[in-house]
Design an enzyme around this catalytic site. Sequence first.
Site, PDB file in Angstrom:
ATOM      1  N   ARG A   1       0.833  -1.221   0.000  1.00  0.00           N
ATOM      2  CA  ARG A   1       0.000   0.000   0.000  1.00  0.00           C
ATOM      3  C   ARG A   1       0.861   1.263   0.000  1.00  0.00           C
ATOM      4  O   ARG A   1       0.525   2.259  -0.641  1.00  0.00           O
ATOM      5  CB  ARG A   1      -0.941  -0.004   1.216  1.00  0.00           C
TER       6      ARG A   1
ATOM      7  N   HIS B   1      -8.429   7.458  11.364  1.00  0.00           N
ATOM      8  CA  HIS B   1      -7.896   6.086  11.307  1.00  0.00           C
ATOM      9  C   HIS B   1      -6.367   6.073  11.190  1.00  0.00           C
ATOM     10  O   HIS B   1      -5.779   5.053  10.856  1.00  0.00           O
ATOM     11  CB  HIS B   1      -8.519   5.310  10.133  1.00  0.00           C
TER      12      HIS B   1
END
Length: 251
Positions: free
Chosen positions: A78, A127
């Site tokens: 990612r 987050h």
Amino acid sequence: MAASDLDYMKGDIQALRKTLMNAESVAVLTGAGISAESGVPTFRGEGGLWRNYRATDLATPEAFERDPELVWEFYNWRRKLIGGVQCNAAHHALARLENLIAKFTLITQNVDGLHFQAGNRNVLEIHGSIWRVRCTRCHLTTTDRSPDLGPRPVCGSCGGLLRPAVVWFGEALDPEILGKAVEAVRSCQVMLVIGTSSIVQPAASLSLEAKSGGAVVAEINLEATPHSRFMDFALHGKAGEIVPRLVEDWS
Ligand code: OAD
């Protein structure tokens, strides 16, 4: 689009634009959909997110305990992917909106950092951020933008195993950041909810808080969500096409 989805569409872009132009206080909640047009995959699209794994198989403390190298492989993938993308027209439009509104808060569930890259300043990354790492032993949190941290990165201070400084399923959000998000949605006049499936808590409940505080609440999404019915505006289409039109010709 199914006929039932069309039923949920409410309002139009011009009416929402006028509502925003009259607002002094705006809160925005974004999810993975706002970064989709930059090339960052969403969590709940077709198939698995990475090698047939779902986010819920890898983004958990249990997965990290069981196999930290697998979880780091996922996060290094990612990091490389996100490090190579650019913010899109929707990110840029929100940076412009922050400059047009007296009190503006951008709450994001995304860990990609693209809102900062676009120029937004008052951003709450509820987050966490993929660009921060935290030591599992001494809890020191540092910023590291390297594309690949290797299979078992360790803390430069104590040698403990590092983990991504993101919130995993089953973990609590930072109460200070969540508190600021709740304050922003309770006190805003308009809330935009962009590119989120509105199913992960507590983020999903923020628009309900805004609504009960009297705000005009608007959803911008490719499709209807469980929250579309109580929205004042539900505009269905690409964020990269709709959000820029909301900040056109304000002077
Ligand atoms: P999801 O993947 O659940 O939802 C993405 C949403 O974006 C969907 O409702 C899509 O319809 C919409 N969408 C996709 N492309 C779009 C576009 N171009 N324009 C507008 N909308 C578009 O992502 P989130 O709602 O962000 O949490 O997921 C919430 C949390 O669940 C994430 O932060 C992550 C995840 O698992 C953790 O990792 C803790």
